[in-house]
Design an enzyme around this catalytic site. Sequence first.
Site, PDB file in Angstrom:
ATOM      1  N   LYS A   1       0.704  -1.277  -0.101  1.00  0.00           N
ATOM      2  CA  LYS A   1       0.109   0.029  -0.065  1.00  0.00           C
ATOM      3  C   LYS A   1       1.021   1.327   0.013  1.00  0.00           C
ATOM      4  O   LYS A   1       2.181   1.303   0.291  1.00  0.00           O
ATOM      5  CB  LYS A   1      -0.954  -0.024   1.316  1.00  0.00           C
ATOM      6  CG  LYS A   1      -2.107  -1.190   1.259  1.00  0.00           C
ATOM      7  CD  LYS A   1      -2.871  -1.062   2.370  1.00  0.00           C
ATOM      8  CE  LYS A   1      -4.019  -2.102   2.515  1.00  0.00           C
ATOM      9  NZ  LYS A   1      -5.041  -2.066   3.669  1.00  0.00           N
TER      10      LYS A   1
ATOM     11  N   TYR B   1     -12.517  -2.072  -3.381  1.00  0.00           N
ATOM     12  CA  TYR B   1     -12.964  -2.238  -2.104  1.00  0.00           C
ATOM     13  C   TYR B   1     -14.611  -2.270  -1.737  1.00  0.00           C
ATOM     14  O   TYR B   1     -15.022  -1.919  -0.977  1.00  0.00           O
ATOM     15  CB  TYR B   1     -12.114  -1.241  -0.989  1.00  0.00           C
ATOM     16  CG  TYR B   1     -10.999  -1.620  -0.786  1.00  0.00           C
ATOM     17  CD1 TYR B   1     -10.681  -2.666  -0.003  1.00  0.00           C
ATOM     18  CD2 TYR B   1      -9.957  -1.011  -0.982  1.00  0.00           C
ATOM     19  CE1 TYR B   1      -9.597  -3.168   0.392  1.00  0.00           C
ATOM     20  CE2 TYR B   1      -8.466  -1.428  -0.653  1.00  0.00           C
ATOM     21  CZ  TYR B   1      -8.442  -2.248   0.154  1.00  0.00           C
ATOM     22  OH  TYR B   1      -7.167  -2.601   0.353  1.00  0.00           O
TER      23      TYR B   1
ATOM     24  N   ASN C   1      -1.916   0.442   6.707  1.00  0.00           N
ATOM     25  CA  ASN C   1      -1.550  -1.038   7.408  1.00  0.00           C
ATOM     26  C   ASN C   1      -0.553  -1.801   6.209  1.00  0.00           C
ATOM     27  O   ASN C   1      -0.154  -3.092   6.279  1.00  0.00           O
ATOM     28  CB  ASN C   1      -2.603  -1.945   7.811  1.00  0.00           C
ATOM     29  CG  ASN C   1      -3.502  -2.238   6.818  1.00  0.00           C
ATOM     30  OD1 ASN C   1      -3.697  -1.977   5.721  1.00  0.00           O
ATOM     31  ND2 ASN C   1      -4.561  -3.234   7.259  1.00  0.00           N
TER      32      ASN C   1
ATOM     33  N   HIS D   1      -2.338  -5.559   1.717  1.00  0.00           N
ATOM     34  CA  HIS D   1      -3.612  -6.109   1.647  1.00  0.00           C
ATOM     35  C   HIS D   1      -3.235  -7.601   1.056  1.00  0.00           C
ATOM     36  O   HIS D   1      -2.414  -7.821   0.361  1.00  0.00           O
ATOM     37  CB  HIS D   1      -4.307  -5.518   0.578  1.00  0.00           C
ATOM     38  CG  HIS D   1      -5.750  -6.233   0.376  1.00  0.00           C
ATOM     39  ND1 HIS D   1      -6.874  -6.311   1.130  1.00  0.00           N
ATOM     40  CD2 HIS D   1      -6.054  -6.988  -0.830  1.00  0.00           C
ATOM     41  CE1 HIS D   1      -7.764  -7.106   0.460  1.00  0.00           C
ATOM     42  NE2 HIS D   1      -7.143  -7.527  -0.527  1.00  0.00           N
TER      43      HIS D   1
ATOM     44  N   GLU E   1      -9.890 -10.871  -7.084  1.00  0.00           N
ATOM     45  CA  GLU E   1      -8.986  -9.736  -7.089  1.00  0.00           C
ATOM     46  C   GLU E   1      -7.870  -9.737  -8.078  1.00  0.00           C
ATOM     47  O   GLU E   1      -7.144  -8.787  -8.529  1.00  0.00           O
ATOM     48  CB  GLU E   1      -8.384  -9.905  -5.413  1.00  0.00           C
ATOM     49  CG  GLU E   1      -9.629  -9.381  -4.542  1.00  0.00           C
ATOM     50  CD  GLU E   1      -9.005  -9.272  -3.172  1.00  0.00           C
ATOM     51  OE1 GLU E   1      -9.790  -8.931  -2.366  1.00  0.00           O
ATOM     52  OE2 GLU E   1      -7.933  -9.569  -3.021  1.00  0.00           O
TER      53      GLU E   1
HETATM   54  P1  CMP Z   1      -7.237  -4.525   4.104  1.00  0.00           P
HETATM   55  O1  CMP Z   1      -6.765  -5.861   4.390  1.00  0.00           O
HETATM   56  O2  CMP Z   1      -6.710  -3.869   2.803  1.00  0.00           O
HETATM   57  O3  CMP Z   1      -9.107  -4.749   4.052  1.00  0.00           O
HETATM   58  C1  CMP Z   1      -9.885  -3.694   4.004  1.00  0.00           C
HETATM   59  C2  CMP Z   1      -8.874  -2.521   4.723  1.00  0.00           C
HETATM   60  O4  CMP Z   1      -9.887  -1.634   5.239  1.00  0.00           O
HETATM   61  C3  CMP Z   1      -8.113  -2.931   5.719  1.00  0.00           C
HETATM   62  O5  CMP Z   1      -7.025  -3.741   5.356  1.00  0.00           O
HETATM   63  C4  CMP Z   1      -7.624  -1.576   6.328  1.00  0.00           C
HETATM   64  O6  CMP Z   1      -6.612  -0.890   5.729  1.00  0.00           O
HETATM   65  C5  CMP Z   1      -8.904  -0.763   6.258  1.00  0.00           C
HETATM   66  N1  CMP Z   1      -9.679  -0.676   7.328  1.00  0.00           N
HETATM   67  C6  CMP Z   1     -10.092  -1.737   8.238  1.00  0.00           C
HETATM   68  N2  CMP Z   1     -10.700  -1.284   9.564  1.00  0.00           N
HETATM   69  C7  CMP Z   1     -10.507   0.228   9.614  1.00  0.00           C
HETATM   70  C8  CMP Z   1     -10.877   1.186  10.129  1.00  0.00           C
HETATM   71  N3  CMP Z   1     -11.411   1.065  11.413  1.00  0.00           N
HETATM   72  N4  CMP Z   1     -10.428   2.498   9.777  1.00  0.00           N
HETATM   73  C9  CMP Z   1      -9.577   2.516   8.471  1.00  0.00           C
HETATM   74  N5  CMP Z   1      -9.382   1.652   7.914  1.00  0.00           N
HETATM   75  C10 CMP Z   1      -9.659   0.484   8.350  1.00  0.00           C
END
Ligand code: CMP
Length: 140
Positions: free
Chosen positions: A11, A51, A114, A117, A128
Site C-alpha cells: 500500500k 474495495y 497498514n 492487503h 482480485e
Molecule cells: P485490507 O486488508 O486492505 O482490507 C480492508 C481495509 O480496510 C483494511 O485492510 C484496512 O486498511 C482498512 N480498515 C479496516 N478497518 C479500518 C478502520 N477502522 N479504519 C480505517 N481503515 C480500516
Amino acid sequence: MAIERTLSIIKPDATKRNLTGKIIAKFEDAGLRVVAQKRIQLTKAQAGQFYEVHKERPFYDELCEFMASGPVVVQVLEGEGAIAKNREVMGATNPADAAPGTVRAEFAQSVGENSVHGSDAPETAAQEISFFFSGLEIVG
Ligand code: CMP
C-alpha cells in the site's frame, strides 16, 4: 496442501517509505513466489471499485482516499496454501494486534495505513487477481 494464488497489494504508506523490497523478502522467505507484479497509481474510483465490498463501512471513503494517495505494488503470490500463508506473514489488520515479525507488526502505521492487503479466500483471490492482471501477465 494445494498450490494457490493470492492477490497482494503493497500500500501507499509502504511504497512512500521505500519498504517494497523488505516486504517482498518476507513473502519470499515464507516460501511464496511473486508470479506477477506491477507498480501502479490507482484513482479513487478504481480503489472504490476494488474495495466495493466495504462500501457501507464508515472507513470506506478514507480507505479509498488513502489507496489513491500514492503508488501501490500489486502482486500475485503463489505457493502451497498461499492465501492463508500470506495472511500469516501480513499479520492482523490492526498492527496493534499483529504478531511479532509480521509485516504489519514491523511496518504498519495504523489500522488504515497498514502497509499490505491480501485476499481472504479462494473466491476473492480469483476476483482480485483478475481485477489487476490478465492471464498473460502471470508467469509461474
Ligand atoms: P485490507 O486488508 O486492505 O482490507 C480492508 C481495509 O480496510 C483494511 O485492510 C484496512 O486498511 C482498512 N480498515 C479496516 N478497518 C479500518 C478502520 N477502522 N479504519 C480505517 N481503515 C480500516
